[in-house]
Design a protein around this motif. Structure first.
Motif, short mmCIF file in Angstrom:
data_model
loop_
_atom_site.label_atom_id
_atom_site.label_comp_id
_atom_site.label_asym_id
_atom_site.label_seq_id
_atom_site.Cartn_x
_atom_site.Cartn_y
_atom_site.Cartn_z
N ALA A 186 0.83 -1.20 0.00
CA ALA A 186 0.00 0.00 0.00
C ALA A 186 0.87 1.26 0.00
O ALA A 186 0.59 2.23 -0.72
CB ALA A 186 -0.93 0.00 1.21
N LYS A 187 1.92 1.23 0.78
CA LYS A 187 2.84 2.37 0.83
C LYS A 187 3.61 2.51 -0.48
O LYS A 187 3.77 3.61 -1.02
CB LYS A 187 3.80 2.20 2.00
CG LYS A 187 4.77 3.36 2.18
CD LYS A 187 5.65 3.15 3.40
CE LYS A 187 6.62 4.31 3.58
NZ LYS A 187 7.51 4.11 4.77
N LEU A 188 4.06 1.38 -1.01
CA LEU A 188 4.87 1.39 -2.22
C LEU A 188 4.09 1.96 -3.40
O LEU A 188 4.63 2.74 -4.21
CB LEU A 188 5.35 -0.03 -2.54
CG LEU A 188 6.17 -0.22 -3.81
CD1 LEU A 188 7.49 0.54 -3.71
CD2 LEU A 188 6.42 -1.72 -4.06
N TYR A 189 2.80 1.60 -3.50
CA TYR A 189 2.00 2.01 -4.66
C TYR A 189 1.02 3.13 -4.32
O TYR A 189 0.07 3.36 -5.07
CB TYR A 189 1.28 0.78 -5.24
CG TYR A 189 2.28 -0.22 -5.79
CD1 TYR A 189 3.11 0.12 -6.85
CD2 TYR A 189 2.42 -1.48 -5.22
CE1 TYR A 189 4.05 -0.78 -7.34
CE2 TYR A 189 3.35 -2.39 -5.71
CZ TYR A 189 4.16 -2.03 -6.78
OH TYR A 189 5.10 -2.92 -7.26
N HIS A 190 1.26 3.80 -3.20
CA HIS A 190 0.50 5.01 -2.83
C HIS A 190 -1.01 4.76 -2.83
O HIS A 190 -1.79 5.57 -3.32
CB HIS A 190 0.85 6.16 -3.78
CG HIS A 190 2.33 6.41 -3.90
ND1 HIS A 190 3.07 6.95 -2.87
CD2 HIS A 190 3.20 6.16 -4.93
CE1 HIS A 190 4.34 7.04 -3.26
NE2 HIS A 190 4.45 6.57 -4.49
N THR A 191 -1.40 3.62 -2.27
CA THR A 191 -2.81 3.28 -2.19
C THR A 191 -3.49 4.13 -1.12
O THR A 191 -2.94 4.25 -0.02
CB THR A 191 -2.97 1.79 -1.85
OG1 THR A 191 -2.19 1.02 -2.78
CG2 THR A 191 -4.43 1.36 -1.94
N PRO A 192 -4.64 4.70 -1.40
CA PRO A 192 -5.32 5.54 -0.41
C PRO A 192 -5.58 4.78 0.89
O PRO A 192 -5.92 3.59 0.88
CB PRO A 192 -6.63 5.92 -1.09
CG PRO A 192 -6.34 5.80 -2.55
CD PRO A 192 -5.36 4.68 -2.69
N TYR A 193 -5.43 5.48 1.99
CA TYR A 193 -5.65 4.90 3.33
C TYR A 193 -7.04 4.28 3.42
O TYR A 193 -7.21 3.20 3.99
CB TYR A 193 -5.48 6.01 4.37
CG TYR A 193 -5.71 5.59 5.80
CD1 TYR A 193 -4.69 5.00 6.55
CD2 TYR A 193 -6.96 5.79 6.42
CE1 TYR A 193 -4.89 4.62 7.86
CE2 TYR A 193 -7.17 5.42 7.73
CZ TYR A 193 -6.14 4.84 8.45
OH TYR A 193 -6.35 4.46 9.76
N SER A 194 -8.02 4.94 2.84
CA SER A 194 -9.41 4.47 2.92
C SER A 194 -9.61 3.15 2.19
O SER A 194 -10.58 2.42 2.47
CB SER A 194 -10.35 5.51 2.35
OG SER A 194 -10.02 5.79 0.99
N SER A 195 -8.71 2.82 1.27
CA SER A 195 -8.81 1.56 0.53
C SER A 195 -8.11 0.40 1.23
O SER A 195 -8.41 -0.76 0.95
CB SER A 195 -8.22 1.71 -0.88
OG SER A 195 -8.92 2.66 -1.63
N VAL A 196 -7.17 0.73 2.13
CA VAL A 196 -6.36 -0.31 2.75
C VAL A 196 -6.72 -0.55 4.21
O VAL A 196 -6.80 -1.71 4.66
CB VAL A 196 -4.85 0.05 2.64
CG1 VAL A 196 -3.99 -0.99 3.35
CG2 VAL A 196 -4.45 0.18 1.19
N HIS A 197 -6.93 0.52 4.96
CA HIS A 197 -7.15 0.37 6.40
C HIS A 197 -8.33 -0.56 6.73
O HIS A 197 -8.19 -1.45 7.58
CB HIS A 197 -7.35 1.75 7.04
CG HIS A 197 -7.46 1.70 8.53
ND1 HIS A 197 -6.41 1.34 9.35
CD2 HIS A 197 -8.51 1.95 9.35
CE1 HIS A 197 -6.80 1.37 10.61
NE2 HIS A 197 -8.07 1.74 10.64
N PRO A 198 -9.49 -0.42 6.07
CA PRO A 198 -10.59 -1.34 6.38
C PRO A 198 -10.25 -2.79 6.04
O PRO A 198 -10.74 -3.72 6.70
CB PRO A 198 -11.74 -0.82 5.50
CG PRO A 198 -11.39 0.60 5.21
CD PRO A 198 -9.90 0.62 5.12
#
Length: 497
Positions: free
Chosen positions: A389-401
């Motif tokens: 998620a960090k490497l590909y700049h995935t939005p927090y809202s897409s990963v945290h849940p």
């Protein structure tokens, strides 16, 4: 008897291995496994990459004729060659200061073959120059074992050239590869270890077996040592018995599974390597092994914190290629209990450039089931999702849940029950429960080798083997999770009855 740096290196990892390497029949070696072969290939490639940037000369001599090798090396040193690759240095006199009279060092010949001898300004028997040793290592850190080995090379070199270098070099596999080794510190430590080594190999019998799987799995004596440990019901086969804890148990005469199973945990709590949590857990682990049945651990988590059964469940497993820092396969098994269906999704990156694609495919799938728990075994999957998620700049809202839905089956199991197994690896547990992989010999190490071969050969059957293994891992995780749910519920109901 010949003592070389490889023996000294392996002695630091396992005292028994060095003894067997010197005294036992080499025909009894295990066949090298695929991961070991890959490591050897990687090390060769790493060395070639470094040497390609240097103008080196290598002594020419008949294979195995060390005296001729030393003569050829000395000729190059006398000529003042800048870099000598795999020079041969022999010393027949004592290397250890303040030697004990009980040790006969004169019967040993010390053989040094550093990766490089590097010419430096100074005074030596050769003239207005001297040499320092350098070793090329696959590790990213200057481990003690590396520094002891390079100190061994430096000491032999000092005897040959008449002057001891103050520094030696490790060429590591990181952003700052050149590491200077302080020989004033490491030569005395090397001499101490060398004394111990000679005492061990001079002994009439091999050191005691101790199975430490991460260290032992690549060793060519593993099957022999493991068979001995099994025949003895050796405590090192019990999960949680580390070398430090084993030494402490021996000191209080707890030498068998039965004696440990009947030990009061309070006796162990204050020993080195133990505490109030470890001691009772290890005793129950011994009881489980002795009784050959699963047992609830002392102070398990509340039942409401133990994993549960949901209408839709996802089981997740990753295959990675560490050398490439590549997570090339994200496998997900979707179990829909409402519709009585199962489907496995294999998101496969055939090369490094496709990792971002499979990462997005994984996210798209798990978001199709926003309430489903995502079961995995050990922390790697959780940590890797955060890293991707960090490497590909995935939005927090897409990963945290998504991360909030992760359930580590390994963590829940090891906090709740003791099993009569030798390891809490997924394979050991699932096989104890009756689950079998399609490929009996497949494992994570083989997958690393298979993927490496895929990149080299383009053979798609290798990818198919990896995908089938990954699916089996997901199904094994489900098998373990379902067993844990049923076992905990049954035990809880029995206690309420």
């Amino acid at each position: 008897m010949l003592i070389n740096a490889e023996l000294l290196l392996q002695y630091q990892r396992c005292k028994r291995r060095s003894f067997l390497d010197i005294h036992d029949d080499k025909s009894q070696h295990d066949a090298p496994n695929e991961l070991l072969l890959k490591l050897q290939q990687d090390k060769k490639a790493h060395r070639q990459g470094i040497l390609a940037n240097l103008t080196c000369q290598k002594p020419d001599y008949p294979r195995g004729n060390w005296e001729a090798g030393q003569a050829a090396t000395l000729k190059l040193m006398q000529q003042g060659v800048e870099y000598i690759h795999q020079g041969v240095l022999l010393v027949s006199n004592e290397l250890v200061n303040e030697a004990s009279e009980s040790l006969n060092y004169k019967k040993y010949t010390f053989l040094s073959r550093p990766d490089l001898l590097v010419k430096q300004p100074g005074k030596s028997c050769f003239g207005d120059w001297m040499y320092v040793p350098a070793n090329i290592e696959m590790g990213k850190r200057p481990k003690q074992e590396y520094q002891v080995v390079i100190a061994f090379h430096a000491q032999v070199l000092a005897t040959v050239q008449g002057v001891i270098p103050q520094t030696a070099w490790l060429l590591l596999r990181n952003k700052n590869p050149n590491y200077a080794v302080d020989l004033t510190k490491w030569i005395p430590q090397m001499q101490h270890i060398l004394k111990e080594f000679i005492q061990v190999v001079d002994s009439p019998a091999a050191p005691e077996v101790f199975i430490a799987r991460q260290k032992c799995n690549l060793c060519h004596w593993y099957n022999q040592c493991y068979a001995i440990a099994q025949s003895q019901e050796h405590l090192s086969l019990l999960p949680g018995v580390t070398p430090i804890r084993y030494t402490q148990l021996q000191a209080i005469s707890v030498n068998t599974l039965e004696s440990l199973a009947h030990t009061n945990p309070i006796i162990l709590e204050n020993l080195l390597g133990f505490d109030a949590q470890v001691a009772p857990k290890l005793v129950v682990q011994a009881q489980s092994a002795l009784q050959r049945q699963p047992l609830i651990l002392p102070s398990p988590p509340p039942i409401e914190n133990i994993t549960f059964t949901a209408p839709v469940e996802l089981y997740f497993d990753i295959e990675a290629q560490p050398d490439l820092d590549l997570n090339y396969l994200l496998g997900v098994l979707v179990v829909d209990k409402q519709n009585n269906t199962e489907q496995f999704y294999s998101f496969l990156a055939e090369n490094l450039a496709e990792e971002e694609l499979v990462w997005q495919q994984f996210l798209d799938l798990v978001w199709q089931y926003p309430q489903a728990p995502i079961y995995h075994f050990c922390v790697y999957e959780f940590d890797t999702v955060k890293r991707l998620a960090k490497l590909y700049h995935t939005p927090y809202s897409s990963v945290h849940p998504v991360l909030n839905r992760f359930v580590d089956v390994y963590e829940q199991l090891t906090q709740s029950v003791a099993l009569p197994v030798e390891s809490y690896a997924l394979k050991a547990i699932a096989r104890w429960l009756g689950f079998e992989w399609h490929d009996q010999e497949a494992n994570g190490a083989k997958c690393i080798y298979w993927y490496d071969q895929w990149l080299t050969t383009g053979d798609r059957t290798l990818l198919e083997l990896i995908q089938r293994y990954n699916e089996d891992d997901c199904r094994a995780t489900r098998h373990v999770k379902d067993w844990l749910v049923n076992f905990i519920e049954n035990e809880y109901n029995l206690r309420l009855a």
